[in-house]
Design an enzyme around this catalytic site. Structure first.
Site, PDB file in Angstrom:
ATOM      1  N   ASP A  12       0.839  -1.201   0.000  1.00 50.33           N
ATOM      2  CA  ASP A  12       0.000   0.000   0.000  1.00 50.33           C
ATOM      3  C   ASP A  12       0.879   1.258   0.000  1.00 50.33           C
ATOM      4  O   ASP A  12       1.946   1.254  -0.608  1.00 50.33           O
ATOM      5  CB  ASP A  12      -0.905  -0.041   1.245  1.00 50.33           C
ATOM      6  CG  ASP A  12      -2.239   0.643   1.027  1.00 50.33           C
ATOM      7  OD1 ASP A  12      -2.251   1.882   0.937  1.00 50.33           O
ATOM      8  OD2 ASP A  12      -3.265  -0.055   0.966  1.00 50.33           O
ATOM      9  N   HIS A  43      -3.522   6.059   3.929  1.00 49.14           N
ATOM     10  CA  HIS A  43      -4.318   4.927   3.473  1.00 49.14           C
ATOM     11  C   HIS A  43      -3.789   3.587   3.991  1.00 49.14           C
ATOM     12  O   HIS A  43      -4.541   2.765   4.528  1.00 49.14           O
ATOM     13  CB  HIS A  43      -4.340   4.938   1.941  1.00 49.14           C
ATOM     14  CG  HIS A  43      -5.231   3.933   1.308  1.00 49.14           C
ATOM     15  ND1 HIS A  43      -4.802   2.674   0.928  1.00 49.14           N
ATOM     16  CD2 HIS A  43      -6.536   3.996   0.947  1.00 49.14           C
ATOM     17  CE1 HIS A  43      -5.796   2.020   0.376  1.00 49.14           C
ATOM     18  NE2 HIS A  43      -6.867   2.795   0.357  1.00 49.14           N
ATOM     19  N   ASN A 102     -13.661   0.252  -6.803  1.00 42.31           N
ATOM     20  CA  ASN A 102     -14.746   1.195  -6.496  1.00 42.31           C
ATOM     21  C   ASN A 102     -15.366   1.834  -7.727  1.00 42.31           C
ATOM     22  O   ASN A 102     -15.719   3.014  -7.710  1.00 42.31           O
ATOM     23  CB  ASN A 102     -14.222   2.331  -5.599  1.00 42.31           C
ATOM     24  CG  ASN A 102     -13.737   1.842  -4.265  1.00 42.31           C
ATOM     25  OD1 ASN A 102     -14.123   0.772  -3.814  1.00 42.31           O
ATOM     26  ND2 ASN A 102     -12.879   2.614  -3.630  1.00 42.31           N
ATOM     27  N   SER A 118     -11.225  -0.663  -0.343  1.00 45.35           N
ATOM     28  CA  SER A 118      -9.939  -0.679   0.363  1.00 45.35           C
ATOM     29  C   SER A 118     -10.118  -1.006   1.829  1.00 45.35           C
ATOM     30  O   SER A 118      -9.236  -1.611   2.451  1.00 45.35           O
ATOM     31  CB  SER A 118      -9.259   0.696   0.260  1.00 45.35           C
ATOM     32  OG  SER A 118      -8.606   0.875  -0.962  1.00 45.35           O
TER      33      SER A 118
END
Length: 405
Positions: free
Chosen positions: A142, A173, A271, A351
């Site tokens: 990530d 994130h 998404n 996520s």
């Protein structure tokens, strides 16, 4: 080809760590105070009294050991007083009240709704009971992880972004993802699905949350080199592409080799509100692809009040990808977790759903060491539930459930 993290814009959740009163009733003196015959009190004075002068007078007259003098928000002072001094000061016409001092502290650890919704609070580790940890290693591929966050057990990592040597999270994130998977059960902040699991920060996305396949391949390569240590890898990221093959000399081949080495990969479905068949790595058969549902109360039934504008309780998240490539669903709306800089935030997206399943895989592997990635996927799906609605493709994937692990 560019890739990006699979989450929506962050929503700041105010007050994750607030100072509150530590007791509902007057605090009794501790045993140490009782032994000395004194405890700390707040002496509040009536209007017109001079706090400093009264405090000095009480120090001389009854032996008050003054520690604080208040002049603005309150007229008064704090001091250690014996029981006889308390009785005497209560009769002083200048005194409005003599109140026992009380402890304050950060609010107790929060068990996020998603953790309760998938049964982590009643699993073998009982996430949220303030103790225990899971003996498994999880790689978070990530934006990196904040290595100093007190709620995370970060044990190492690697940076795959050019021009930077650190795996520290400059975006937030990756730290958020890490917390959902494995935040410590330490009576502070939040708790993850696999509390306290060892976290490896694999930084493949930059401070804006973007990267390339080359950086992701660097991360997969590093995880594969450490497959004797790392059991689970989470990838809350993706981009457009096709399924490919295990001999395509690219991303699919890398995933095939890594899963063959024993690493279970959990990835976000994406998404784009579309079929995940055109999203890489979600379309790869070797990974566990995860879609998102909205859950606001940690319970089945659809009665939770929405805490953000992303759908109704216990329904499929409108932003989530779907389709036959998706293996499991998990909470992914208004998910509270850790954030860079030692803080906490609530954000939404697949996520956020993916690390619920990564934590579930770690929890499963803690009691099934050596299980293959295919076995992990099969058993997680078999343990799932279908107590939610709204899957747009007509083939509902199970909602991850770890209550029996």
């Amino acid at each position: 080809m560019k890739i990006k993290r699979w989450s929506t814009m962050p929503l700041l959740l105010a007050g994750a760590l607030a100072v509150t009163s530590g007791a509902a009733s007057a605090a009794a003196p501790s045993s140490a105070d009782a032994a000395r015959g004194s405890a700390t009190y707040i002496v509040s004075l009536k209007a017109g009294a001079d706090p400093a002068a009264v405090a000095a007078s009480h120090a001389r007259r009854v032996g008050a050991s003054v520690s604080q003098v208040y002049r603005h928000a309150l007229k008064g002072y704090a001091a250690r007083l014996t029981p006889s001094a308390v009785r005497a000061l209560s009769q002083d016409p200048r005194v409005a009240a003599v109140l026992p001092d009380r402890e304050v502290h950060i609010t107790a650890q929060t068990v996020p709704a998603g953790i309760r919704r998938i049964g982590a609070d009643v699993s073998s580790t009982r996430a949220g009971d303030g103790r225990g940890s899971v003996d498994v290693d999880i790689a978070i591929i990530d934006t990196g992880i904040d290595p100093r966050h007190k709620d995370l057990n970060v044990v190492g990592g690697v940076n795959c972004i050019a021009g930077n040597l650190s795996y520290n999270d400059l975006n937030g994130h990756g730290t958020h993802v890490a917390g959902t998977a494995a935040a410590k059960d330490n009576k502070m902040g939040v708790v993850g699905v696999a509390p306290g699991a060892r976290l490896w920060a694999v930084r493949v996305l930059d401070a804006t949350g973007s990267g390339s396949w080359s950086s992701v391949l660097c991360g997969i390569d590093w995880v594969t080199a450490h497959a004797d240590t790392i059991e689970v890898a989470n990838m809350s990221l993706g981009g457009s592409g096709s399924e490919g093959s295990c001999t395509d000399h690219g991303m699919r081949e890398a995933i095939c080799r890594s899963t063959a080495a024993g690493v279970t990969y959990v990835v976000a479905a994406g998404n784009a509100s579309m079929d995940a068949s055109s999203s890489v790595p979600a379309t790869f058969p070797e990974v566990i692809a995860v879609s998102a549902i909205a859950d606001f109360d940690g319970l089945a039934g659809g009665f939770g009040t929405p805490t953000c504008a992303y759908g109704s309780d216990d329904t499929f998240a409108g932003v989530s990808n779907y389709g036959s490539d998706v293996d499991l669903a998990a909470p992914g709306v208004c998910v509270l977790s850790t954030w860079r800089g030692g803080g906490y935030r609530s954000i939404s997206g697949t996520s956020m759903a993916s690390p619920h399943v990564a934590g579930a895989a770690a929890l499963y592997l803690s009691t099934h060491p050596g299980a293959t990635p295919a076995t992990v996927r099969t058993d997680l799906r078999a343990a799932g539930t279908f107590d939610w609605t709204g899957d747009p493709d007509g083939t509902q994937e199970p909602l991850v459930n770890v209550s029996g692990f």
